[in-house]
Design an enzyme around this catalytic site. Structure first.
Site, PDB file in Angstrom:
ATOM      1  N   CYS A 116      -3.914   4.442  -3.324  1.00 32.09           N
ATOM      2  CA  CYS A 116      -3.497   4.057  -4.421  1.00 32.09           C
ATOM      3  C   CYS A 116      -4.446   3.135  -5.476  1.00 32.09           C
ATOM      4  CB  CYS A 116      -2.216   3.222  -4.277  1.00 32.09           C
ATOM      5  SG  CYS A 116      -1.169   4.226  -3.222  1.00 32.09           S
ATOM      6  N   HIS A 257      -0.257   0.114 -10.707  1.00 31.84           N
ATOM      7  CA  HIS A 257       0.051   1.444  -9.916  1.00 31.84           C
ATOM      8  C   HIS A 257       1.508   1.334  -9.695  1.00 31.84           C
ATOM      9  CE1 HIS A 257       0.427   3.870  -6.481  1.00 31.84           C
ATOM     10  NE2 HIS A 257       0.756   3.013  -5.796  1.00 31.84           N
ATOM     11  N   ASN A 287       5.932   7.208  -6.472  1.00 32.75           N
ATOM     12  CA  ASN A 287       4.686   6.666  -6.347  1.00 32.75           C
ATOM     13  C   ASN A 287       3.841   7.992  -6.276  1.00 32.75           C
ATOM     14  OD1 ASN A 287       2.365   6.026  -5.300  1.00 32.75           O
ATOM     15  ND2 ASN A 287       3.372   4.376  -3.931  1.00 32.75           N
TER      16      ASN A 287
HETATM   17  O1  UT7 Z   1       1.425   2.827  -2.893  1.00 33.05           O
HETATM   18  C1  UT7 Z   1       1.450   2.034  -1.671  1.00 33.05           C
HETATM   19  C2  UT7 Z   1       2.129   0.813  -1.937  1.00 33.05           C
HETATM   20  N1  UT7 Z   1       3.444   0.782  -1.257  1.00 33.05           N
HETATM   21  C3  UT7 Z   1       4.306  -0.081  -1.793  1.00 33.05           C
HETATM   22  O2  UT7 Z   1       4.029  -0.748  -2.738  1.00 33.05           O
HETATM   23  C4  UT7 Z   1       5.727  -0.387  -0.912  1.00 33.05           C
HETATM   24  C5  UT7 Z   1       5.787  -1.676  -1.063  1.00 33.05           C
HETATM   25  N2  UT7 Z   1       7.209  -1.780  -0.432  1.00 33.05           N
HETATM   26  C6  UT7 Z   1       8.188  -1.743  -1.004  1.00 33.05           C
HETATM   27  O3  UT7 Z   1       8.514  -1.170  -2.217  1.00 33.05           O
HETATM   28  C7  UT7 Z   1       9.668  -1.921  -0.280  1.00 33.05           C
HETATM   29  O4  UT7 Z   1       9.257  -2.655   0.981  1.00 33.05           O
HETATM   30  C8  UT7 Z   1      10.411  -0.564   0.119  1.00 33.05           C
HETATM   31  C9  UT7 Z   1      11.010  -0.060  -1.234  1.00 33.05           C
HETATM   32  C10 UT7 Z   1       9.646   0.319   0.842  1.00 33.05           C
HETATM   33  C11 UT7 Z   1      11.810  -0.960   0.958  1.00 33.05           C
HETATM   34  O5  UT7 Z   1      12.268  -1.857   0.237  1.00 33.05           O
HETATM   35  P1  UT7 Z   1      12.785  -3.305   1.157  1.00 33.05           P
HETATM   36  O6  UT7 Z   1      13.864  -3.940   0.158  1.00 33.05           O
HETATM   37  O7  UT7 Z   1      11.584  -3.921   1.643  1.00 33.05           O
HETATM   38  O8  UT7 Z   1      13.674  -2.756   2.344  1.00 33.05           O
HETATM   39  P2  UT7 Z   1      13.623  -2.923   4.074  1.00 33.05           P
HETATM   40  O9  UT7 Z   1      12.326  -2.259   4.424  1.00 33.05           O
HETATM   41  O10 UT7 Z   1      13.652  -4.400   4.170  1.00 33.05           O
HETATM   42  O11 UT7 Z   1      14.943  -2.558   4.469  1.00 33.05           O
HETATM   43  C12 UT7 Z   1      16.197  -2.785   4.231  1.00 33.05           C
HETATM   44  C13 UT7 Z   1      17.108  -1.942   4.984  1.00 33.05           C
HETATM   45  C14 UT7 Z   1      16.983  -1.599   6.231  1.00 33.05           C
HETATM   46  O12 UT7 Z   1      18.099  -1.741   6.946  1.00 33.05           O
HETATM   47  P3  UT7 Z   1      18.504  -2.994   7.782  1.00 33.05           P
HETATM   48  O13 UT7 Z   1      17.666  -2.741   9.008  1.00 33.05           O
HETATM   49  O14 UT7 Z   1      18.620  -3.906   7.028  1.00 33.05           O
HETATM   50  O15 UT7 Z   1      19.868  -2.384   8.313  1.00 33.05           O
HETATM   51  C15 UT7 Z   1      16.474  -0.261   6.254  1.00 33.05           C
HETATM   52  O16 UT7 Z   1      16.521   0.659   7.222  1.00 33.05           O
HETATM   53  O17 UT7 Z   1      17.347  -0.741   3.973  1.00 33.05           O
HETATM   54  C16 UT7 Z   1      17.040   0.421   5.031  1.00 33.05           C
HETATM   55  N3  UT7 Z   1      16.362   1.549   4.397  1.00 33.05           N
HETATM   56  C17 UT7 Z   1      17.261   2.391   3.681  1.00 33.05           C
HETATM   57  N4  UT7 Z   1      18.329   2.579   3.213  1.00 33.05           N
HETATM   58  C18 UT7 Z   1      18.665   3.623   2.606  1.00 33.05           C
HETATM   59  C19 UT7 Z   1      15.262   1.537   4.432  1.00 33.05           C
HETATM   60  N5  UT7 Z   1      14.898   2.766   3.717  1.00 33.05           N
HETATM   61  C20 UT7 Z   1      16.087   3.283   3.187  1.00 33.05           C
HETATM   62  C21 UT7 Z   1      16.590   4.299   2.442  1.00 33.05           C
HETATM   63  N6  UT7 Z   1      17.871   4.315   2.265  1.00 33.05           N
HETATM   64  N7  UT7 Z   1      15.835   5.164   1.724  1.00 33.05           N
END
Ligand code: UT7
Length: 332
Positions: A116, A257, A287
């Site tokens: 990216c 990005h 993305n």
């Molecule tokens: O281009 C490369 C650069 N990449 C990035 O910049 C990505 C950076 N990271 C992010 O943007 C965020 O971390 C994400 C959008 C990927 C995830 O958001 P988050 O607020 O960090 O969520 P999390 O990983 O802490 O997950 C929170 C909850 C989890 O459930 P529990 O364990 O709290 O019960 C996940 O299992 O959300 C759950 N979860 C989802 N729920 C519904 C994870 N993905 C999903 C989903 N739909 N798609």
């Protein structure tokens, strides 16, 4: 640097996305997720996905044609085609296929891989060829078809990514309009985001065993990448602005990005850049990796919001882990 003909100017932009769009509702029928979760956590509402017959080279070529048209340049006048991608049609390189499709017969063409951050790394790489007086007209492309490498059963990653291509024309100019840049890599954090080759041992002869297999789909530790981005991106933008001898209030557009709206908002907050100066189109495209910056740049240039002389600070970040920022003026 203000020597005749060895300054860098961005003189054309173009972009192309596949026609097929997959909404958050659509993706909710594939994995357990919802429009509300995706939109709230990321700002993404839809993403464009390439059909099997739509190649990276064809998307890139169409973006290039538009950028060349804007710059009023013929394909045969291009000296170098630099394709930033992590999803080549051919691991030996896809830039040559773009060169052939365009008919850019005089151009040398090669790929650059920095995920990216690829577009920003490519911009700086291309600039070196102009600043040394080697080349005058360069096509820089950021393009990715990450849908090929996403695990469509993994809701933590599949909701994030989309396909697309963006291109810019860089030309030698009396005034250097690439005002400052800074690039970084930290390979010790590679594990947080990768699309890695997984070899299986294959015995050719009892004493000769090699590895053969394929790449495994994208894996990401979202929280770690999020933390990295929110910390490192403001830092590197400040460094690039320092090199450009500019202050944050002299920036017209923050072009990050397009990974997550929350990251863009947090970076804007840390730098004190107001929301109206932050370019965002990830609601429509998700993305798109190396394509995200040139795609968003092209949309704003064509919309007329980016005006000649405006100062843009662009920052890419992602796998590597890698991150970079470049400050430039829009030339046309
Ligand atoms: O281009 C490369 C650069 N990449 C990035 O910049 C990505 C950076 N990271 C992010 O943007 C965020 O971390 C994400 C959008 C990927 C995830 O958001 P988050 O607020 O960090 O969520 P999390 O990983 O802490 O997950 C929170 C909850 C989890 O459930 P529990 O364990 O709290 O019960 C996940 O299992 O959300 C759950 N979860 C989802 N729920 C519904 C994870 N993905 C999903 C989903 N739909 N798609």
């Amino acid at each position: 640097m203000n020597q005749p003909g060895v300054g860098v100017a961005v003189t054309g932009t173009g972009s192309m996305v596949p026609a097929t769009s997959l909404s958050n509702e659509g993706i909710s029928s594939l994995v357990e997720t919802s429009d509300d979760w995706i939109a709230t956590r990321t700002g993404i509402r839809a993403r464009c996905l390439a059909k099997p017959e739509e190649t990276l080279a064809s998307l890139a070529t169409q973006a290039c044609r538009k950028a060349l048209d804007m710059a009023k340049l013929e394909p045969t006048e291009v000296d170098l085609i630099l394709l930033a991608t992590s999803t080549p049609d051919d691991l030996f390189g896809t830039a040559g296929l773009v060169q052939a499709e365009l008919g850019a017969t005089q151009a040398v063409a090669f790929d650059l891989t920095a995920a990216c951050s690829g577009f920003v790394f490519g911009l700086v790489t291309a600039a070196q060829f102009i600043r040394t007086g080697t080349y005058q007209n360069i096509l820089l492309i950021g393009a990715d078809v990450l849908s090929r490498w996403v695990d469509w059963g993994d809701r933590r990653t599949c909701v994030l990514f989309g396909d697309g291509a963006g291109a810019v024309v860089l030309q030698a100019n009396d005034r250097d309009q690439l005002l400052g840049f800074e690039l970084r890599t930290d390979g010790t954090q590679n594990k947080y985001l990768n699309l890695a080759y997984h070899p299986e041992p294959k015995e050719l002869l009892p004493e000769v065993t090699i590895g053969q297999n394929t790449f495994h789909p994208i894996t990401m530790n979202g929280q770690e990448v999020y933390r990295f981005a929110v910390r490192r991106v403001p830092e590197i933008i400040e460094k690039a602005l320092y090199r450009a001898n500019l202050t944050v209030d002299q920036v017209d557009w923050l072009l990050l990005h397009q990974a997550n709206q929350r990251i863009m908002d947090a970076v804007g907050d840390r730098l004190g850049i107001p929301a109206e100066k932050i370019i965002s189109n990830l609601a429509k495209y998700g993305n798109t990796s190396a394509a995200s910056i040139p795609l968003a740049l092209d949309e704003e240039v064509r919309r007329g919001s980016i005006q000649p002389g405006h100062t843009i600070v662009a920052s890419g970040f992602g796998a590597g882990l890698s991150w970079g920022a470049a400050v430039f003026n829009w030339a046309r």
